[in-house]
Design a protein around this motif. Structure first.
Motif, PDB file in Angstrom:
ATOM      1  N   GLY A 153       0.809  -1.215   0.000  1.00 49.76           N
ATOM      2  CA  GLY A 153       0.000   0.000   0.000  1.00 49.76           C
ATOM      3  C   GLY A 153       0.839   1.261   0.000  1.00 49.76           C
ATOM      4  N   ASP A 154       2.161   1.107   0.126  1.00 48.04           N
ATOM      5  CA  ASP A 154       3.083   2.230   0.115  1.00 48.04           C
ATOM      6  C   ASP A 154       3.755   2.299  -1.265  1.00 48.04           C
ATOM      7  OD1 ASP A 154       4.473   4.401   0.958  1.00 48.04           O
ATOM      8  OD2 ASP A 154       5.814   3.313   2.323  1.00 48.04           O
ATOM      9  N   TYR A 155       4.458   3.418  -1.514  1.00 54.09           N
ATOM     10  CA  TYR A 155       5.112   3.621  -2.804  1.00 54.09           C
ATOM     11  C   TYR A 155       6.563   4.038  -2.609  1.00 54.09           C
ATOM     12  CZ  TYR A 155       0.579   3.607  -5.211  1.00 54.09           C
ATOM     13  OH  TYR A 155      -0.644   3.243  -5.728  1.00 54.09           O
ATOM     14  N   GLN A 156       7.394   3.662  -3.551  1.00 57.49           N
ATOM     15  CA  GLN A 156       8.757   4.181  -3.657  1.00 57.49           C
ATOM     16  C   GLN A 156       8.721   5.324  -4.652  1.00 57.49           C
ATOM     17  OE1 GLN A 156      11.672   3.081  -2.038  1.00 57.49           O
ATOM     18  NE2 GLN A 156      12.690   4.845  -2.966  1.00 57.49           N
ATOM     19  N   VAL A 157       9.231   6.475  -4.244  1.00 59.31           N
ATOM     20  CA  VAL A 157       9.150   7.688  -5.063  1.00 59.31           C
ATOM     21  C   VAL A 157      10.492   7.968  -5.728  1.00 59.31           C
ATOM     22  CG1 VAL A 157       8.794  10.182  -4.996  1.00 59.31           C
ATOM     23  CG2 VAL A 157       7.308   8.681  -3.662  1.00 59.31           C
ATOM     24  N   PHE A 158      10.436   8.341  -6.992  1.00 56.40           N
ATOM     25  CA  PHE A 158      11.645   8.656  -7.744  1.00 56.40           C
ATOM     26  C   PHE A 158      11.482  10.013  -8.435  1.00 56.40           C
ATOM     27  CE2 PHE A 158      11.341   4.078  -7.539  1.00 56.40           C
ATOM     28  CZ  PHE A 158      12.630   3.681  -7.222  1.00 56.40           C
ATOM     29  N   GLY A 159      12.379  10.932  -8.152  1.00 57.87           N
ATOM     30  CA  GLY A 159      12.454  12.173  -8.915  1.00 57.87           C
ATOM     31  C   GLY A 159      13.350  11.956 -10.117  1.00 57.87           C
ATOM     32  N   THR A 160      13.122  12.675 -11.186  1.00 51.30           N
ATOM     33  CA  THR A 160      13.958  12.540 -12.388  1.00 51.30           C
ATOM     34  C   THR A 160      14.316  13.923 -12.923  1.00 51.30           C
ATOM     35  OG1 THR A 160      12.345  12.648 -14.211  1.00 51.30           O
ATOM     36  CG2 THR A 160      12.423  10.604 -12.956  1.00 51.30           C
TER      37      THR A 160
END
Length: 341
Positions: A153-160
């Motif tokens: 239910g959680d997410y891994q966040v990636f900025g680009t």
């Protein structure tokens, strides 16, 4: 009780907010907020010191969303001359913990906390909870990011830094505009950000005018833009003036400018969607989309978004939303800070 400073640091403005985090670290209460013109400060430290001088609170932690790449808790901002280091900020501001995150990573975290009334739907289909989410947003520059579900239910966040990839013209007119930008700015290539951003709106307008593709008919708009060209440090906001004239339908040159801008925005949104396949949703952030909501709705945005040849049908299943909350990045930095102290 824990006090946290959250910041959304952009090339144009910086928003600082002081919040009180509950003992359970699941909620927060806003206490104080100020917006500062970023260019008026040589560094973040004097800005935060000025901010804190206006309160009686002593915060323990901070999380700042940065308009630029963040590498090992340091960042050279893309549209500011600041170089930020979390360790230095922690020492100079006398804080226990400082976290730096990419601005679009912050927006990504913020998306997870948005309510339905903070979104405007362009393509309404059911989101898949186990699928990626993509975010892009035109403002001072063009930010892009994405979230990958972790399975709980959680997410891994990636900025680009996807906004700095090459701009690909889709028509002869877009090619002429891209070549104009290269000549005027003495570049050997242009990024998507050079077209899909506030600065892009201005460049498109100038190209259409200078290449005599569309003639100037609204003298007031034309004179105001020329005044800004003679003094770019003035208070004139040419991109806002152009978009407002397009919305009011008072200037054909501005209307064509926004048409080209919106279609380039849509094409890049489609490019990002093909790379991420965000069946969890694609979100348009940044002030430009929200302020031009009706223009976008009336445009060919969805048509261009899905104009991807043989794989076009893939994009029919992707929810597309415009974020209406102008402080989604600040919300994201708060949520990140709460979960990382």
């Amino acid at each position: 009780m824990t006090l946290l400073i959250a910041g959304d640091i952009g090339g144009t403005k910086t928003i600082l907010r002081l919040v009180e985090v509950t003992d359970q670290a699941v909620d927060f209460k806003p206490l104080f907020e100020v917006t500062y013109p970023s260019q008026n400060y040589s560094d973040l430290v004097p800005m935060v010191q000025e901010f804190l001088a206006q309160t009686n609170y002593i915060p323990e932690i901070a999380c700042f969303a940065i308009a630029g790449p963040v590498i090992k808790q340091t960042s050279q901002l893309t549209n500011l001359s600041w170089y930020l280091d979390a360790t230095r900020l922690q020492q100079q501001l006398n804080l226990e913990t400082v976290n730096l995150i990419n601005d679009f990573a912050a927006v990504s975290y913020g998306v997870l906390g948005l309510k339905s009334n903070e979104l405007a739907s362009l393509q309404t289909v059911e989101a898949q909870n186990d699928a990626p989410i993509a975010i892009l947003g035109a403002g001072t520059g063009l930010g892009e990011g994405f979230l990958i579900p972790k399975g709980d239910g959680d997410y891994q966040v990636f900025g680009t830094e996807g906004g700095h990839t090459d701009f690909a013209a889709r028509s002869e007119l877009e090619y002429q505009i891209s070549q104009y930008i290269c000549r005027e700015k003495k570049l050997d290539r242009i990024s998507v950000e050079r077209v899909v951003s506030g600065q892009g709106i201005i460049s498109i307008y100038q190209a259409l005018r200078d290449l005599e593709i569309i003639t100037e008919k609204n003298e007031k708009i034309a004179d105001t833009i020329k005044q800004w060209e003679q003094n770019p440090t003035s208070d004139i906001d040419p991109a806002a003036i152009i978009s407002q004239a397009a919305q009011a339908k008072t200037d054909p040159l501005s209307e064509k400018t926004m048409e080209i801008f919106i279609e380039a925005y849509a094409a890049e949104a489609g490019n990002l969607a093909l790379k991420i396949l965000p069946y969890g949703g694609l979100y348009l952030a940044g002030g430009i989309a929200a302020k031009n909501l009706e223009l976008i709705k009336a445009s060919r945005f969805l048509e261009i978004f899905k104009q991807k040849g043989r794989v076009s049908p893939i994009l029919d299943a992707i929810p597309v939303n415009i974020i209406l909350n102008p402080e989604v990045g600040l919300l994201g930095s708060i949520l990140y800070g709460i979960n990382h102290f």
